[in-house]
Design an enzyme around this catalytic site. Structure first.
Site, PDB file in Angstrom:
ATOM      1  CG  LEU A   1      -2.189  -0.844   1.131  1.00  0.00           C
ATOM      2  CD1 LEU A   1      -1.867  -2.327   1.026  1.00  0.00           C
ATOM      3  CD2 LEU A   1      -3.086  -0.603   2.341  1.00  0.00           C
ATOM      4  CB  ILE A   2       2.757   2.847  -2.487  1.00  0.00           C
ATOM      5  CG1 ILE A   2       3.850   3.918  -2.541  1.00  0.00           C
ATOM      6  CG2 ILE A   2       1.952   2.764  -3.779  1.00  0.00           C
ATOM      7  CD1 ILE A   2       4.996   3.579  -3.455  1.00  0.00           C
TER       8      ILE A   2
ATOM      9  CE  LYS B   1      -3.921   4.078   7.629  1.00  0.00           C
ATOM     10  NZ  LYS B   1      -3.039   3.986   8.805  1.00  0.00           N
TER      11      LYS B   1
ATOM     12  N   GLY C   1       3.093   0.573   5.775  1.00  0.00           N
ATOM     13  CA  GLY C   1       4.173   1.287   6.450  1.00  0.00           C
ATOM     14  C   GLY C   1       3.842   1.661   7.875  1.00  0.00           C
TER      15      GLY C   1
ATOM     16  CD  GLN D   1       0.615   3.903  11.890  1.00  0.00           C
ATOM     17  OE1 GLN D   1       1.747   3.911  12.344  1.00  0.00           O
ATOM     18  NE2 GLN D   1       0.306   4.480  10.728  1.00  0.00           N
TER      19      GLN D   1
ATOM     20  CB  CYS E   1      -8.584  23.035   2.183  1.00  0.00           C
ATOM     21  SG  CYS E   1      -6.913  22.850   1.532  1.00  0.00           S
TER      22      CYS E   1
END
Length: 490
Positions: free
Chosen positions: A186-187, A268, A290, A299, A460
Protein backbone atom coordinates in the site's frame (compact mmCIF):
# COMPACT_ATOMS: atom_id res chain seq x y z
CA UNK A 1 35.04 -5.76 -17.93
CA UNK A 2 34.69 -8.62 -15.47
CA UNK A 3 33.28 -8.68 -11.93
CA UNK A 4 33.32 -11.40 -9.30
CA UNK A 5 30.07 -11.22 -7.30
CA UNK A 6 29.71 -12.55 -3.77
CA UNK A 7 26.27 -13.50 -2.54
CA UNK A 8 24.27 -12.42 0.50
CA UNK A 9 25.70 -14.54 3.38
CA UNK A 10 22.31 -16.00 4.34
CA UNK A 11 22.15 -17.62 0.90
CA UNK A 12 25.33 -19.61 1.52
CA UNK A 13 23.95 -21.32 4.64
CA UNK A 14 20.90 -22.71 2.87
CA UNK A 15 20.62 -26.36 1.83
CA UNK A 16 22.26 -27.14 -1.50
CA UNK A 17 19.01 -27.23 -3.56
CA UNK A 18 17.79 -23.92 -2.06
CA UNK A 19 21.21 -22.29 -2.44
CA UNK A 20 21.46 -23.33 -6.07
CA UNK A 21 17.98 -21.98 -6.79
CA UNK A 22 18.79 -18.61 -5.18
CA UNK A 23 22.12 -18.35 -7.02
CA UNK A 24 20.40 -19.02 -10.34
CA UNK A 25 17.80 -16.39 -9.49
CA UNK A 26 20.46 -13.77 -8.67
CA UNK A 27 22.19 -14.53 -11.98
CA UNK A 28 18.93 -14.21 -13.92
CA UNK A 29 18.03 -10.99 -12.09
CA UNK A 30 21.39 -9.48 -13.08
CA UNK A 31 20.64 -10.30 -16.71
CA UNK A 32 17.07 -8.94 -16.49
CA UNK A 33 18.05 -5.68 -14.78
CA UNK A 34 20.85 -4.99 -17.23
CA UNK A 35 18.57 -5.74 -20.16
CA UNK A 36 15.99 -3.27 -18.82
CA UNK A 37 18.68 -0.58 -18.49
CA UNK A 38 20.22 -1.48 -21.87
CA UNK A 39 23.53 -2.66 -20.39
CA UNK A 40 25.19 -5.64 -22.06
CA UNK A 41 26.15 -8.41 -19.63
CA UNK A 42 26.98 -12.10 -19.65
CA UNK A 43 26.64 -13.69 -16.21
CA UNK A 44 27.29 -17.27 -15.13
CA UNK A 45 27.11 -18.91 -11.73
CA UNK A 46 29.79 -20.84 -9.90
CA UNK A 47 29.34 -22.76 -6.67
CA UNK A 48 30.08 -19.81 -4.35
CA UNK A 49 29.95 -16.76 -6.62
CA UNK A 50 28.70 -15.26 -9.87
CA UNK A 51 30.93 -13.98 -12.63
CA UNK A 52 29.57 -11.11 -14.72
CA UNK A 53 31.22 -9.76 -17.86
CA UNK A 54 29.93 -6.34 -18.92
CA UNK A 55 29.96 -4.78 -22.38
CA UNK A 56 30.76 -6.05 -25.83
CA UNK A 57 31.89 -4.60 -29.17
CA UNK A 58 28.37 -3.54 -30.14
CA UNK A 59 27.35 -2.25 -26.72
CA UNK A 60 30.31 -1.07 -24.60
CA UNK A 61 29.78 -0.43 -20.89
CA UNK A 62 31.54 1.93 -18.51
CA UNK A 63 32.82 0.79 -15.14
CA UNK A 64 30.49 3.30 -13.45
CA UNK A 65 27.42 1.82 -15.17
CA UNK A 66 28.38 -1.70 -14.13
CA UNK A 67 28.92 -0.66 -10.51
CA UNK A 68 25.61 1.22 -10.44
CA UNK A 69 23.66 -1.81 -11.66
CA UNK A 70 25.32 -4.36 -9.36
CA UNK A 71 25.06 -2.18 -6.24
CA UNK A 72 21.24 -2.09 -6.45
CA UNK A 73 20.38 -5.74 -7.12
CA UNK A 74 19.11 -7.61 -4.02
CA UNK A 75 20.98 -10.82 -3.28
CA UNK A 76 24.45 -9.34 -3.89
CA UNK A 77 26.64 -8.85 -0.82
CA UNK A 78 29.73 -7.43 -2.57
CA UNK A 79 31.56 -7.45 -5.87
CA UNK A 80 35.02 -6.74 -7.25
CA UNK A 81 36.29 -5.85 -10.69
CA UNK A 82 38.66 -8.47 -12.06
CA UNK A 83 41.37 -8.02 -14.70
CA UNK A 84 42.44 -11.11 -16.63
CA UNK A 85 46.02 -11.93 -17.69
CA UNK A 86 47.73 -14.98 -19.21
CA UNK A 87 49.75 -16.89 -16.60
CA UNK A 88 53.13 -18.56 -17.12
CA UNK A 89 55.22 -17.99 -13.98
CA UNK A 90 54.93 -16.03 -10.74
CA UNK A 91 57.80 -13.79 -11.84
CA UNK A 92 56.03 -12.91 -15.08
CA UNK A 93 52.76 -12.32 -13.22
CA UNK A 94 54.49 -9.88 -10.84
CA UNK A 95 56.06 -8.01 -13.77
CA UNK A 96 52.61 -7.73 -15.35
CA UNK A 97 50.75 -6.35 -12.35
CA UNK A 98 53.43 -4.46 -10.41
CA UNK A 99 52.82 -1.07 -12.02
CA UNK A 100 49.05 -1.50 -11.59
CA UNK A 101 49.10 -2.47 -7.90
CA UNK A 102 52.41 -1.14 -6.62
CA UNK A 103 51.50 2.54 -6.18
CA UNK A 104 48.53 1.59 -3.98
CA UNK A 105 50.74 0.05 -1.26
CA UNK A 106 53.20 2.92 -0.92
CA UNK A 107 53.51 3.93 2.75
CA UNK A 108 50.80 1.42 3.73
CA UNK A 109 50.59 -2.08 5.16
CA UNK A 110 49.46 -4.75 2.71
CA UNK A 111 48.82 -8.45 2.22
CA UNK A 112 48.52 -10.76 -0.78
CA UNK A 113 45.79 -13.39 -1.00
CA UNK A 114 45.98 -16.05 -3.71
CA UNK A 115 43.43 -18.68 -4.74
CA UNK A 116 44.72 -21.37 -7.06
CA UNK A 117 43.09 -23.99 -9.30
CA UNK A 118 44.95 -26.40 -11.58
CA UNK A 119 48.37 -28.05 -11.64
CA UNK A 120 51.25 -25.76 -10.64
CA UNK A 121 54.63 -26.10 -8.99
CA UNK A 122 53.49 -24.06 -5.97
CA UNK A 123 50.57 -23.86 -3.61
CA UNK A 124 48.53 -20.77 -2.66
CA UNK A 125 50.60 -19.94 0.43
CA UNK A 126 53.86 -20.15 -1.50
CA UNK A 127 52.47 -17.87 -4.20
CA UNK A 128 51.42 -15.34 -1.55
CA UNK A 129 54.91 -15.29 -0.01
CA UNK A 130 56.73 -14.98 -3.33
CA UNK A 131 54.58 -12.21 -4.81
CA UNK A 132 54.25 -10.42 -1.47
CA UNK A 133 58.01 -10.45 -1.06
CA UNK A 134 58.51 -8.93 -4.50
CA UNK A 135 56.06 -6.10 -3.72
CA UNK A 136 57.72 -5.48 -0.35
CA UNK A 137 61.15 -5.25 -1.97
CA UNK A 138 60.11 -3.14 -4.96
CA UNK A 139 57.85 -0.45 -3.47
CA UNK A 140 58.16 1.65 -0.27
CA UNK A 141 55.65 0.32 2.25
CA UNK A 142 54.99 -0.24 5.94
CA UNK A 143 55.29 -4.01 5.67
CA UNK A 144 53.06 -7.02 5.41
CA UNK A 145 50.09 -7.22 7.80
CA UNK A 146 48.06 -10.44 7.56
CA UNK A 147 45.37 -9.54 10.10
CA UNK A 148 44.18 -6.07 9.09
CA UNK A 149 46.14 -4.68 6.12
CA UNK A 150 45.40 -1.27 4.68
CA UNK A 151 45.61 -2.73 1.15
CA UNK A 152 44.59 -6.26 0.17
CA UNK A 153 45.85 -7.67 -3.13
CA UNK A 154 43.52 -10.42 -4.40
CA UNK A 155 44.79 -12.87 -7.05
CA UNK A 156 43.21 -15.97 -8.54
CA UNK A 157 45.24 -18.36 -10.67
CA UNK A 158 43.18 -20.83 -12.68
CA UNK A 159 45.29 -23.09 -14.85
CA UNK A 160 47.00 -20.75 -17.34
CA UNK A 161 45.00 -17.62 -16.50
CA UNK A 162 45.46 -15.12 -13.65
CA UNK A 163 42.84 -12.74 -12.31
CA UNK A 164 43.64 -9.57 -10.37
CA UNK A 165 40.79 -8.22 -8.25
CA UNK A 166 40.37 -4.48 -7.91
CA UNK A 167 38.43 -2.39 -5.40
CA UNK A 168 35.67 -4.10 -3.44
CA UNK A 169 32.16 -2.60 -3.65
CA UNK A 170 29.17 -3.23 -1.40
CA UNK A 171 25.90 -4.58 -2.75
CA UNK A 172 22.52 -4.03 -1.11
CA UNK A 173 22.34 -7.56 0.33
CA UNK A 174 19.06 -9.32 0.96
CA UNK A 175 17.41 -12.09 -1.02
CA UNK A 176 16.93 -12.00 -4.80
CA UNK A 177 13.66 -10.50 -5.98
CA UNK A 178 11.16 -13.23 -6.80
CA UNK A 179 12.45 -15.71 -4.23
CA UNK A 180 9.79 -15.03 -1.58
CA UNK A 181 6.53 -14.65 -3.50
CA UNK A 182 4.20 -11.81 -4.55
CA UNK A 183 2.85 -9.06 -2.30
CA UNK A 184 0.92 -5.81 -2.72
CA UNK A 185 2.40 -2.78 -0.99
CA UNK A 186 0.00 0.00 0.00
CA UNK A 187 1.85 3.05 -1.26
CA UNK A 188 0.84 6.64 -0.53
CA UNK A 189 3.96 8.56 -1.52
CA UNK A 190 5.01 9.28 2.07
CA UNK A 191 8.14 8.30 3.98
CA UNK A 192 6.74 5.12 5.52
CA UNK A 193 5.25 3.35 2.51
CA UNK A 194 8.32 3.94 0.36
CA UNK A 195 10.66 2.45 2.97
CA UNK A 196 8.38 -0.50 3.75
CA UNK A 197 8.18 -1.25 0.02
CA UNK A 198 11.96 -1.24 -0.27
CA UNK A 199 12.30 -3.50 2.78
CA UNK A 200 10.08 -6.13 1.17
CA UNK A 201 12.02 -5.94 -2.08
CA UNK A 202 15.22 -6.35 -0.05
CA UNK A 203 13.84 -9.55 1.48
CA UNK A 204 13.13 -11.06 -1.93
CA UNK A 205 9.46 -10.27 -2.54
CA UNK A 206 8.02 -9.39 -5.92
CA UNK A 207 6.26 -6.19 -4.87
CA UNK A 208 3.20 -4.89 -6.68
CA UNK A 209 1.75 -1.49 -5.79
CA UNK A 210 -1.69 -0.60 -4.47
CA UNK A 211 -2.75 3.05 -4.28
CA UNK A 212 -5.96 4.40 -2.73
CA UNK A 213 -6.73 7.60 -4.59
CA UNK A 214 -8.24 10.35 -2.47
CA UNK A 215 -6.57 13.31 -4.16
CA UNK A 216 -7.23 13.09 -7.87
CA UNK A 217 -5.01 12.50 -10.87
CA UNK A 218 -2.15 14.71 -9.72
CA UNK A 219 -1.71 12.74 -6.50
CA UNK A 220 -1.98 9.45 -8.37
CA UNK A 221 0.69 10.45 -10.84
CA UNK A 222 3.02 11.57 -8.06
CA UNK A 223 2.69 8.21 -6.32
CA UNK A 224 3.14 6.35 -9.60
CA UNK A 225 6.38 8.22 -10.17
CA UNK A 226 7.67 7.14 -6.75
CA UNK A 227 6.60 3.53 -7.33
CA UNK A 228 8.36 3.48 -10.69
CA UNK A 229 11.50 4.98 -9.10
CA UNK A 230 11.65 2.26 -6.44
CA UNK A 231 10.97 -0.50 -8.97
CA UNK A 232 13.41 0.82 -11.57
CA UNK A 233 16.16 1.27 -8.99
CA UNK A 234 15.87 -1.97 -7.02
CA UNK A 235 13.46 -4.45 -8.61
CA UNK A 236 13.37 -4.08 -12.40
CA UNK A 237 14.24 -7.76 -12.79
CA UNK A 238 10.50 -8.52 -12.55
CA UNK A 239 7.49 -6.81 -14.08
CA UNK A 240 4.75 -5.91 -11.61
CA UNK A 241 1.41 -4.10 -11.48
CA UNK A 242 0.28 -0.73 -10.16
CA UNK A 243 -3.37 -0.81 -9.06
CA UNK A 244 -5.30 2.39 -8.35
CA UNK A 245 -8.49 2.27 -6.26
CA UNK A 246 -10.86 5.29 -6.45
CA UNK A 247 -11.47 5.87 -2.76
CA UNK A 248 -13.32 9.18 -2.57
CA UNK A 249 -16.78 7.53 -2.29
CA UNK A 250 -15.65 5.50 0.73
CA UNK A 251 -13.99 8.52 2.35
CA UNK A 252 -17.18 10.49 1.84
CA UNK A 253 -19.29 7.91 3.64
CA UNK A 254 -16.80 7.65 6.49
CA UNK A 255 -16.94 11.42 7.00
CA UNK A 256 -20.71 11.65 6.68
CA UNK A 257 -21.88 8.56 8.55
CA UNK A 258 -19.34 7.43 11.17
CA UNK A 259 -18.21 8.73 14.54
CA UNK A 260 -15.14 10.99 14.36
CA UNK A 261 -13.26 8.96 16.97
CA UNK A 262 -12.95 5.84 14.82
CA UNK A 263 -12.78 7.26 11.32
CA UNK A 264 -9.05 6.62 10.95
CA UNK A 265 -9.43 2.97 11.94
CA UNK A 266 -12.42 2.48 9.66
CA UNK A 267 -10.49 4.04 6.77
CA UNK A 268 -7.65 1.54 7.25
CA UNK A 269 -10.08 -1.37 7.65
CA UNK A 270 -11.78 -0.47 4.38
CA UNK A 271 -8.38 -0.28 2.69
CA UNK A 272 -7.51 -3.76 3.97
CA UNK A 273 -10.83 -5.18 2.80
CA UNK A 274 -10.26 -3.81 -0.68
CA UNK A 275 -6.60 -4.80 -0.59
CA UNK A 276 -7.44 -8.37 0.39
CA UNK A 277 -9.71 -8.74 -2.64
CA UNK A 278 -7.08 -7.25 -4.93
CA UNK A 279 -4.40 -9.58 -3.52
CA UNK A 280 -6.60 -12.62 -4.08
CA UNK A 281 -7.46 -11.49 -7.61
CA UNK A 282 -3.78 -11.33 -8.58
CA UNK A 283 -2.62 -14.33 -6.49
CA UNK A 284 -0.53 -12.26 -4.07
CA UNK A 285 0.09 -13.73 -0.64
CA UNK A 286 0.29 -10.62 1.53
CA UNK A 287 -0.43 -6.92 1.95
CA UNK A 288 2.36 -4.61 3.10
CA UNK A 289 1.86 -1.35 4.99
CA UNK A 290 4.17 1.29 6.45
CA UNK A 291 2.46 1.32 9.84
CA UNK A 292 4.65 1.70 12.94
CA UNK A 293 3.40 0.98 16.43
CA UNK A 294 2.21 4.14 18.18
CA UNK A 295 3.18 6.53 15.39
CA UNK A 296 -0.38 7.86 14.93
CA UNK A 297 -3.74 7.19 16.58
CA UNK A 298 -4.76 4.46 14.13
CA UNK A 299 -1.52 2.59 14.88
CA UNK A 300 -1.97 1.86 18.58
CA UNK A 301 -1.82 -1.83 19.44
CA UNK A 302 -5.61 -1.97 19.86
CA UNK A 303 -6.30 -0.25 16.55
CA UNK A 304 -3.78 -2.36 14.65
CA UNK A 305 -5.64 -5.41 15.95
CA UNK A 306 -8.93 -3.97 14.64
CA UNK A 307 -7.28 -3.46 11.25
CA UNK A 308 -5.88 -7.01 11.21
CA UNK A 309 -9.32 -8.47 11.87
CA UNK A 310 -10.62 -7.67 8.37
CA UNK A 311 -7.73 -9.19 6.37
CA UNK A 312 -9.47 -12.35 5.22
CA UNK A 313 -7.05 -15.11 4.14
CA UNK A 314 -4.31 -12.58 3.34
CA UNK A 315 -1.23 -11.99 5.48
CA UNK A 316 -0.71 -8.40 6.61
CA UNK A 317 2.98 -7.45 6.95
CA UNK A 318 4.29 -4.33 8.71
CA UNK A 319 8.06 -4.13 8.10
CA UNK A 320 8.36 -0.86 10.06
CA UNK A 321 6.25 -1.80 13.07
CA UNK A 322 9.07 -1.14 15.59
CA UNK A 323 10.89 1.59 13.65
CA UNK A 324 11.40 5.15 14.85
CA UNK A 325 10.26 7.93 12.54
CA UNK A 326 13.72 9.44 12.21
CA UNK A 327 15.14 6.05 11.23
CA UNK A 328 12.46 5.79 8.55
CA UNK A 329 13.30 9.27 7.22
CA UNK A 330 17.02 8.43 7.21
CA UNK A 331 16.32 5.24 5.26
CA UNK A 332 14.19 7.12 2.73
CA UNK A 333 17.14 9.45 2.19
CA UNK A 334 19.46 6.46 1.69
CA UNK A 335 17.26 4.75 -0.91
CA UNK A 336 16.40 8.01 -2.69
CA UNK A 337 12.66 8.38 -2.00
CA UNK A 338 12.91 11.34 0.38
CA UNK A 339 12.30 13.87 -2.40
CA UNK A 340 8.95 12.29 -3.20
CA UNK A 341 7.93 12.03 0.45
CA UNK A 342 8.75 15.64 1.29
CA UNK A 343 6.51 16.95 -1.49
CA UNK A 344 3.64 14.47 -1.19
CA UNK A 345 0.42 15.49 0.61
CA UNK A 346 -0.89 13.26 3.40
CA UNK A 347 -4.59 12.53 3.05
CA UNK A 348 -5.25 10.10 5.89
CA UNK A 349 -4.96 12.97 8.35
CA UNK A 350 -7.83 14.79 6.66
CA UNK A 351 -10.40 12.59 8.38
CA UNK A 352 -8.80 12.47 11.84
CA UNK A 353 -10.63 14.47 14.49
CA UNK A 354 -10.22 13.64 18.20
CA UNK A 355 -9.41 9.99 17.40
CA UNK A 356 -10.03 7.20 19.88
CA UNK A 357 -6.78 5.28 20.49
CA UNK A 358 -8.43 2.23 22.10
CA UNK A 359 -12.01 1.77 20.82
CA UNK A 360 -13.82 -1.51 21.37
CA UNK A 361 -14.30 -3.84 18.43
CA UNK A 362 -18.08 -3.64 18.82
CA UNK A 363 -18.07 0.17 18.57
CA UNK A 364 -15.91 0.11 15.43
CA UNK A 365 -18.18 -2.49 13.85
CA UNK A 366 -21.34 -0.58 14.78
CA UNK A 367 -20.03 2.59 13.16
CA UNK A 368 -18.89 0.70 10.08
CA UNK A 369 -22.36 -0.79 9.70
CA UNK A 370 -23.75 2.70 9.06
CA UNK A 371 -22.00 2.78 5.69
CA UNK A 372 -23.63 1.49 2.52
CA UNK A 373 -23.04 -2.14 1.67
CA UNK A 374 -21.24 -2.94 -1.55
CA UNK A 375 -18.71 -0.12 -1.29
CA UNK A 376 -15.76 -2.51 -1.17
CA UNK A 377 -16.85 -4.56 -4.18
CA UNK A 378 -17.61 -1.36 -6.11
CA UNK A 379 -14.15 0.02 -5.38
CA UNK A 380 -12.49 -3.16 -6.66
CA UNK A 381 -14.63 -3.14 -9.80
CA UNK A 382 -13.60 0.45 -10.54
CA UNK A 383 -9.91 -0.23 -10.01
CA UNK A 384 -7.47 0.64 -12.79
CA UNK A 385 -4.44 -1.56 -13.43
CA UNK A 386 -1.28 -0.58 -15.31
CA UNK A 387 1.94 -2.43 -15.96
CA UNK A 388 4.84 -0.81 -14.11
CA UNK A 389 6.66 -0.46 -17.44
CA UNK A 390 3.89 1.82 -18.76
CA UNK A 391 4.10 4.37 -15.94
CA UNK A 392 6.61 6.76 -17.62
CA UNK A 393 4.24 7.28 -20.56
CA UNK A 394 1.23 7.44 -18.24
CA UNK A 395 2.71 10.12 -15.96
CA UNK A 396 4.21 12.33 -18.66
CA UNK A 397 0.78 13.60 -19.69
CA UNK A 398 0.32 15.84 -16.63
CA UNK A 399 1.50 19.38 -17.27
CA UNK A 400 -1.13 21.32 -15.36
CA UNK A 401 -0.36 24.79 -14.09
CA UNK A 402 -2.60 26.36 -11.49
CA UNK A 403 -3.04 29.87 -10.17
CA UNK A 404 -2.64 30.50 -6.43
CA UNK A 405 -3.94 33.78 -5.03
CA UNK A 406 -3.62 35.30 -1.58
CA UNK A 407 -7.00 36.99 -1.94
CA UNK A 408 -10.02 35.87 -3.97
CA UNK A 409 -11.10 38.07 -6.85
CA UNK A 410 -13.89 40.55 -6.30
CA UNK A 411 -16.46 38.42 -8.14
CA UNK A 412 -15.01 35.00 -7.22
CA UNK A 413 -17.09 32.41 -5.44
CA UNK A 414 -15.08 30.75 -2.68
CA UNK A 415 -15.48 26.96 -2.76
CA UNK A 416 -14.77 25.57 0.70
CA UNK A 417 -13.62 21.94 0.14
CA UNK A 418 -12.95 21.07 3.79
CA UNK A 419 -14.57 18.10 5.51
CA UNK A 420 -18.02 18.87 7.02
CA UNK A 421 -16.76 18.65 10.62
CA UNK A 422 -14.05 21.21 9.92
CA UNK A 423 -16.57 23.56 8.33
CA UNK A 424 -18.93 23.17 11.27
CA UNK A 425 -16.21 23.90 13.84
CA UNK A 426 -14.79 26.87 11.98
CA UNK A 427 -17.19 28.17 9.31
CA UNK A 428 -15.73 30.44 6.65
CA UNK A 429 -17.38 33.87 6.70
CA UNK A 430 -16.46 36.50 4.10
CA UNK A 431 -17.92 39.94 3.54
CA UNK A 432 -17.05 40.38 -0.14
CA UNK A 433 -17.42 36.86 -1.56
CA UNK A 434 -20.07 34.19 -1.64
CA UNK A 435 -18.98 30.94 0.03
CA UNK A 436 -20.19 27.52 -1.14
CA UNK A 437 -19.26 24.40 0.86
CA UNK A 438 -18.53 21.27 -1.16
CA UNK A 439 -16.49 18.53 0.63
CA UNK A 440 -13.34 17.46 -1.19
CA UNK A 441 -14.67 13.96 -1.83
CA UNK A 442 -17.60 15.41 -3.82
CA UNK A 443 -15.89 18.26 -5.64
CA UNK A 444 -14.68 16.36 -8.71
CA UNK A 445 -18.03 14.65 -9.29
CA UNK A 446 -20.38 17.56 -8.48
CA UNK A 447 -18.50 20.61 -9.73
CA UNK A 448 -20.39 20.47 -13.05
CA UNK A 449 -23.60 21.38 -11.18
CA UNK A 450 -22.22 24.85 -10.38
CA UNK A 451 -22.61 27.93 -12.56
CA UNK A 452 -19.70 27.61 -15.01
CA UNK A 453 -19.83 31.32 -15.89
CA UNK A 454 -18.41 32.07 -12.44
CA UNK A 455 -14.81 31.82 -11.22
CA UNK A 456 -14.17 29.64 -8.17
CA UNK A 457 -11.39 30.03 -5.61
CA UNK A 458 -10.93 26.70 -3.81
CA UNK A 459 -10.08 26.85 -0.10
CA UNK A 460 -8.93 24.46 2.62
CA UNK A 461 -6.99 24.95 5.85
CA UNK A 462 -3.52 23.92 4.65
CA UNK A 463 -3.90 24.50 0.92
CA UNK A 464 -3.09 20.87 0.10
CA UNK A 465 -6.51 19.55 -0.80
CA UNK A 466 -7.54 22.71 -2.63
CA UNK A 467 -4.39 22.55 -4.76
CA UNK A 468 -4.89 18.90 -5.73
CA UNK A 469 -8.56 19.45 -6.53
CA UNK A 470 -7.81 22.51 -8.64
CA UNK A 471 -5.36 20.44 -10.68
CA UNK A 472 -7.91 17.69 -11.04
CA UNK A 473 -10.61 20.10 -12.23
CA UNK A 474 -8.19 21.68 -14.69
CA UNK A 475 -7.46 18.24 -16.12
CA UNK A 476 -11.19 17.70 -16.56
CA UNK A 477 -11.37 20.85 -18.68
CA UNK A 478 -12.57 23.40 -16.12
CA UNK A 479 -10.48 26.56 -16.39
CA UNK A 480 -12.56 28.74 -14.06
CA UNK A 481 -10.78 27.51 -10.93
CA UNK A 482 -7.83 28.63 -8.84
CA UNK A 483 -6.50 28.19 -5.31
CA UNK A 484 -7.12 30.70 -2.56
CA UNK A 485 -4.38 30.42 0.03
CA UNK A 486 -4.50 33.27 2.56
CA UNK A 487 -1.12 34.70 3.55
CA UNK A 488 -1.38 33.34 7.09
CA UNK A 489 -1.82 29.79 5.70
CA UNK A 490 1.27 29.85 3.48
Amino acid sequence: MKFIIRLFPEISIKSKPVRNRLIRLVRQNIVNVCKHHKVAVNAFAQWDKIVAIFGNEENPCTKEDAIKELSRIPGIHSFMEVNEYPFTTLDDLFDTIKDIVGPSIENKTFAVRVKRKGIHEFNSQQAERIIGGKFKATFPNKGVCLDNPEVMIHLEIEHQTAYLSGEKYSGCGGYPVGSQGDVFSLISGGFDSGVSTYNMIHRGCRVNYLFFNMGGTAHEIGVKQEAYFIWDRFASSHRVKFVTIPFEPIVGQILEKTHHGVRGVILKRMMMRVGSLVAKKFDAEALVTGEALGQVSSQTLRNLKHIDDVCDDVLLIRPLVTSDKQDIIDKSREIGTIGFAESMPEYCGVISDHPNVCPTASFVEEEEAKMDSGLVEQAVENASVVDIMDIPNDTSKLKTEIEIVSKPGRHDIVLDVRAPDDVEKNPLKLEDNTVITMPFYKTASEFHNLDQLKTYSLYCDQGVMSTMLTKQLKEKGYHNVRVWRPEENK
